[in-house]
Design a protein around this motif. Sequence first.
Motif, PDB file in Angstrom:
ATOM      1  N   PHE A 299     -20.443 -61.376  -2.378  1.00 16.88           N
ATOM      2  CA  PHE A 299     -19.944 -62.135  -3.527  1.00 16.88           C
ATOM      3  C   PHE A 299     -19.178 -61.176  -4.433  1.00 16.88           C
ATOM      4  CE2 PHE A 299     -20.110 -65.029  -7.149  1.00 16.88           C
ATOM      5  CZ  PHE A 299     -20.245 -66.287  -6.564  1.00 16.88           C
ATOM      6  N   VAL A 300     -18.052 -61.651  -4.990  1.00 20.08           N
ATOM      7  CA  VAL A 300     -17.222 -60.836  -5.882  1.00 20.08           C
ATOM      8  C   VAL A 300     -16.847 -61.670  -7.094  1.00 20.08           C
ATOM      9  CG1 VAL A 300     -15.043 -59.585  -6.135  1.00 20.08           C
ATOM     10  CG2 VAL A 300     -16.300 -59.462  -3.971  1.00 20.08           C
ATOM     11  N   VAL A 301     -16.887 -61.057  -8.283  1.00 15.71           N
ATOM     12  CA  VAL A 301     -16.426 -61.735  -9.497  1.00 15.71           C
ATOM     13  C   VAL A 301     -15.329 -60.910 -10.155  1.00 15.71           C
ATOM     14  CG1 VAL A 301     -18.684 -62.788  -9.870  1.00 15.71           C
ATOM     15  CG2 VAL A 301     -18.111 -60.653 -11.058  1.00 15.71           C
ATOM     16  N   ALA A 302     -14.442 -61.625 -10.850  1.00 11.92           N
ATOM     17  CA  ALA A 302     -13.373 -60.987 -11.622  1.00 11.92           C
ATOM     18  C   ALA A 302     -13.599 -61.327 -13.087  1.00 11.92           C
ATOM     19  CB  ALA A 302     -12.011 -61.486 -11.162  1.00 11.92           C
ATOM     20  N   LEU A 303     -13.610 -60.307 -13.928  1.00 13.50           N
ATOM     21  CA  LEU A 303     -13.846 -60.525 -15.358  1.00 13.50           C
ATOM     22  C   LEU A 303     -13.223 -59.397 -16.162  1.00 13.50           C
ATOM     23  CD1 LEU A 303     -17.644 -59.782 -16.078  1.00 13.50           C
ATOM     24  CD2 LEU A 303     -16.365 -58.899 -14.136  1.00 13.50           C
ATOM     25  N   ALA A 304     -13.172 -59.592 -17.471  1.00 11.50           N
ATOM     26  CA  ALA A 304     -12.556 -58.601 -18.349  1.00 11.50           C
ATOM     27  C   ALA A 304     -13.291 -57.269 -18.253  1.00 11.50           C
ATOM     28  CB  ALA A 304     -12.563 -59.101 -19.788  1.00 11.50           C
ATOM     29  N   GLU A 305     -12.542 -56.183 -18.409  1.00 13.69           N
ATOM     30  CA  GLU A 305     -13.118 -54.842 -18.273  1.00 13.69           C
ATOM     31  C   GLU A 305     -14.293 -54.622 -19.215  1.00 13.69           C
ATOM     32  OE1 GLU A 305     -11.572 -50.181 -18.226  1.00 13.69           O
ATOM     33  OE2 GLU A 305     -10.214 -51.804 -18.839  1.00 13.69           O
ATOM     34  N   ASP A 306     -14.219 -55.175 -20.428  1.00 10.77           N
ATOM     35  CA  ASP A 306     -15.277 -54.973 -21.420  1.00 10.77           C
ATOM     36  C   ASP A 306     -16.617 -55.563 -20.981  1.00 10.77           C
ATOM     37  OD1 ASP A 306     -13.444 -53.705 -22.998  1.00 10.77           O
ATOM     38  OD2 ASP A 306     -13.121 -55.403 -24.360  1.00 10.77           O
ATOM     39  N   ASP A 307     -16.587 -56.564 -20.098  1.00  8.90           N
ATOM     40  CA  ASP A 307     -17.815 -57.222 -19.665  1.00  8.90           C
ATOM     41  C   ASP A 307     -18.304 -56.752 -18.300  1.00  8.90           C
ATOM     42  OD1 ASP A 307     -18.402 -59.049 -21.789  1.00  8.90           O
ATOM     43  OD2 ASP A 307     -16.652 -60.226 -21.196  1.00  8.90           O
ATOM     44  N   ALA A 308     -17.478 -56.039 -17.570  1.00  2.00           N
ATOM     45  CA  ALA A 308     -17.779 -55.731 -16.170  1.00  2.00           C
ATOM     46  C   ALA A 308     -19.024 -54.864 -16.018  1.00  2.00           C
ATOM     47  CB  ALA A 308     -16.586 -55.060 -15.503  1.00  2.00           C
ATOM     48  N   GLU A 309     -19.143 -53.837 -16.823  1.00  2.00           N
ATOM     49  CA  GLU A 309     -20.282 -52.928 -16.707  1.00  2.00           C
ATOM     50  C   GLU A 309     -21.588 -53.655 -16.998  1.00  2.00           C
ATOM     51  OE1 GLU A 309     -21.626 -49.723 -15.228  1.00  2.00           O
ATOM     52  OE2 GLU A 309     -19.550 -49.452 -15.900  1.00  2.00           O
ATOM     53  N   ALA A 310     -21.575 -54.505 -18.032  1.00  2.00           N
ATOM     54  CA  ALA A 310     -22.789 -55.250 -18.390  1.00  2.00           C
ATOM     55  C   ALA A 310     -23.174 -56.213 -17.279  1.00  2.00           C
ATOM     56  CB  ALA A 310     -22.573 -56.001 -19.702  1.00  2.00           C
TER      57      ALA A 310
END
Length: 337
Positions: A299-310
């Motif tokens: 599974f892969v998700v794409a999201l804003a850089e600011d949220d990716a680490e969390a």
Amino acid sequence: MTNEADDTGSNGEADDAAGLTYAGTGVDIDASEDATAALLEAFGSGMKTEYAGLLDIGDRYLALATDGVGTKLLVAEAIQDFSTIGIDCIAMNVNDLVAAGVEPVAFVDYLAIDEPDDDLTAQIGQGLATGLEEANLTLLGGETAVMPDVITGFDLAGTCAGLALKDEILNEGAAVGDVLVGVPSNGIHSNGLTLAREAVTRNHDYEDPFPLDPEVSIGEELLRPTRLYTYLLDPIRRHEVRAAAHITGGGWTNLLRMGERKYVIDNPLPAQPIFEFVQEQGNVSDEEMHRTFNMGTGFVVALAEDDAEAFADETDGEIIGRVEEGNSVEIRGLSLE
């Protein structure tokens, strides 16, 4: 179930040196997608995402997904272990709904069989019960059809219903600058088994010990049940994931279902040993492996850089890449379009 033709050389004997492809073993993904598109065009379709059909019911959507276990059933039949394929049936449906941003709520199954078999149905029921509990689903019913004139062996499929508020549907698409988070698979899941079966049985039997993990047989390794990704739904919503991909049929080209972008995977998750074994036994090219299998990422998700680490920290995911302008998937030196 129908028997599949063997790969043969010009002399009519199996050519073990030939590199296997998914299309060569009888499954042409492009042809299958063309046939599906023709079917939908024939009668039209309502609103849909890449992974589920949607019905507007007011303030939310009712979503439906349907899928089966595929030729993984033949491995179960070969070693007479049907205890986990019910999990696969649920997972293949549930994971598609999650990729659409939909919460799965109910499931129905369909078992077609050539003759009644209490042991078979009990084992399938065991797997279905396990999958239902893990996915927090309600089984609304099902159908067992005994059709000796139509089917040899058996087939298992199901349909899953889900609900989502209208702003929860993942139909925005990935944006340039987004970060990609990958979540591990636990092996082959339920796609590409036609190719995998042809590869591993060139020189082995399903009952043989799996050379890279002698604690299990080759058949048991192929039967590892598909992971359920319903636990990702809350973090998907909490971190405003823009798009998601369930890595199923078509392998890594599934990322292109998140929109026409370039998906650069510069930190891929490791592939489990079964993929190395299939590739070696079938002399399968790197490109064919990545177009057919999940190669370690389910599974892969794409999201804003600011949220990716969390998002990665809250799940078992890892940052694996980024989204750029273009229309391809760049992974392990390959460019998939």
